[in-house]
Write a protein that holds these residues in place. Sequence first.
Motif, short mmCIF file in Angstrom:
data_model
loop_
_atom_site.label_atom_id
_atom_site.label_comp_id
_atom_site.label_asym_id
_atom_site.label_seq_id
_atom_site.Cartn_x
_atom_site.Cartn_y
_atom_site.Cartn_z
N ALA A 186 13.46 -22.37 10.95
CA ALA A 186 12.74 -21.17 11.39
C ALA A 186 11.26 -21.52 11.51
N THR A 187 10.65 -21.09 12.60
CA THR A 187 9.26 -21.41 12.88
C THR A 187 8.52 -20.16 13.31
N LEU A 188 7.36 -19.94 12.73
CA LEU A 188 6.49 -18.85 13.16
C LEU A 188 5.45 -19.41 14.11
N ILE A 189 5.36 -18.81 15.29
CA ILE A 189 4.41 -19.25 16.31
C ILE A 189 3.39 -18.13 16.50
N ARG A 190 2.12 -18.46 16.39
CA ARG A 190 1.10 -17.43 16.56
C ARG A 190 -0.19 -18.04 17.08
N ARG A 191 -1.03 -17.18 17.65
CA ARG A 191 -2.33 -17.61 18.16
C ARG A 191 -3.37 -17.51 17.06
N GLU A 192 -4.22 -18.52 16.98
CA GLU A 192 -5.32 -18.51 16.03
C GLU A 192 -6.60 -18.93 16.73
N THR A 193 -7.72 -18.49 16.19
CA THR A 193 -9.02 -18.85 16.74
C THR A 193 -9.69 -19.86 15.82
N THR A 194 -10.07 -21.00 16.35
CA THR A 194 -10.70 -22.04 15.54
C THR A 194 -12.15 -21.68 15.24
N MET A 195 -12.78 -22.47 14.39
CA MET A 195 -14.18 -22.24 14.04
C MET A 195 -15.09 -22.39 15.26
N GLY A 197 -14.29 -21.26 18.13
CA GLY A 197 -14.03 -20.14 19.02
C GLY A 197 -12.92 -20.37 20.02
N GLN A 198 -12.19 -21.48 19.88
CA GLN A 198 -11.10 -21.77 20.79
C GLN A 198 -9.81 -21.12 20.29
N ILE A 199 -9.03 -20.58 21.24
CA ILE A 199 -7.73 -20.01 20.89
C ILE A 199 -6.70 -21.12 20.88
N PHE A 200 -5.99 -21.24 19.77
CA PHE A 200 -5.05 -22.34 19.57
C PHE A 200 -3.71 -21.77 19.11
N THR A 201 -2.62 -22.27 19.68
CA THR A 201 -1.29 -21.84 19.27
C THR A 201 -0.79 -22.74 18.15
N ARG A 202 -0.47 -22.13 17.01
CA ARG A 202 -0.02 -22.89 15.84
C ARG A 202 1.46 -22.63 15.57
N PHE A 203 2.13 -23.67 15.09
CA PHE A 203 3.54 -23.60 14.72
C PHE A 203 3.66 -23.83 13.22
N TYR A 204 4.26 -22.86 12.52
CA TYR A 204 4.44 -22.97 11.08
C TYR A 204 5.94 -23.03 10.77
N ASP A 205 6.38 -24.16 10.22
CA ASP A 205 7.77 -24.27 9.78
C ASP A 205 7.93 -23.50 8.47
N LEU A 206 8.87 -22.58 8.44
CA LEU A 206 9.06 -21.74 7.26
C LEU A 206 9.95 -22.42 6.23
N GLN A 207 9.57 -22.29 4.97
CA GLN A 207 10.39 -22.80 3.88
C GLN A 207 11.50 -21.79 3.60
N LEU A 208 12.74 -22.20 3.78
CA LEU A 208 13.88 -21.30 3.63
C LEU A 208 14.56 -21.52 2.29
N GLU A 209 15.21 -20.48 1.80
CA GLU A 209 15.95 -20.58 0.56
C GLU A 209 17.09 -21.59 0.67
N ARG A 210 17.73 -21.62 1.83
CA ARG A 210 18.81 -22.59 2.06
C ARG A 210 18.77 -23.00 3.52
N GLU A 211 18.53 -24.27 3.76
CA GLU A 211 18.41 -24.77 5.12
C GLU A 211 19.67 -25.48 5.60
N HIS A 212 20.57 -25.80 4.68
CA HIS A 212 21.78 -26.53 5.05
C HIS A 212 23.00 -25.86 4.42
N SER A 213 24.09 -25.93 5.15
CA SER A 213 25.36 -25.42 4.64
C SER A 213 26.46 -26.39 5.07
N GLY A 214 27.24 -26.85 4.10
CA GLY A 214 28.30 -27.79 4.42
C GLY A 214 29.33 -27.20 5.36
#
Length: 321
Positions: A186-195, A197-214
């Motif tokens: 799962a990834t959160l994608i959002r726009r951020e403004t740098t110091m 003043g540039q608009i930058f798209t950032r990708f944040y990988d979310l830490q999940l309770e369980r990422e794998h299932s047999g």
Amino acid sequence: MSEGPVRKPVQKVIRPRVGNDRGVFQMGTSQIKRVGLGRRHWGDIYHWMLTLSWTHFFLLVGALYLVTNLAFALAFFLVPGSISNARPGYFLDTVFFSIETLATVGYGYMNPGSTYGHIVASTEILLGMVEVAAVTGLLFARFSRPTSRIMFSDVAVITPFNGVPTLMLRTGNERGNLILEASVRATLIRRETTMEGQIFTRFYDLQLEREHSGVFALTWTILHKIDESSPFWGKSQQDLHNEGATLSVAVSGTDDTLNDFVHARQTYAAEHIYFNHHFADIMSDKLEGNVRILDYSKFHDIYPDGTAGGSMPGAALAHPG
């Protein structure tokens, strides 16, 4: 009287047409139009043919078949005497002869009547064999592509779980088989403004309770705890909307029937992430004989926190932080 379930359809992923510089990639409510790629390269035509819908694929094959037959029929028609036993000036005779030649049928009544006719017929036979081989290969490739039947909940929710604000969404295996060694990202994608003043798209990988299932057989509730390390920390739904946030989820694994890798993905725009809501319980506590009922008709249902009808009611959550 308890409040009924809330439903809202999610913005589905629209895949861009491969190789089309006018393709629009839609993720959540955001749209990105690709320009400046230049013309489509013919070297990628195989991939393009695989990504066509079945309707467009068969229309294209039919159009190719029709154009080929008409082109060679015209070549025969323009030179009288090219076909023996064909009625002079009767174009349909040359069309039917072209069809028979392309299919290498050869009924015997009409046949090439000159050297020119033999050359045109030989060329058409060669082209016909190439077209049949190409279409057969494409049909096999399209049918043999592994596909998944993985469903996602229409919305994601944020609700307390074990006292911690938690992002939740559901996924389910619609087939009656197993997906082995399944994994989810799962990834959160959002726009951020740098110091600067540039608009930058950032990708944040979310830490999940369980990422794998047999074994992924029925349903899977994906959980992400919202703490200080989470990009959701301190955010409200309005904050996510202002940032153009999109949640992207991908599930993959090995289909035990196909014995091949399958995957599916879904995106959620900010308005499809419900704060202070929880999912309805789809597993019945009542037994029918020794069988418990898993009701997929409630798969997308959510309830406001503090109301009945859900599996994870909790105190109201304005936003974490």
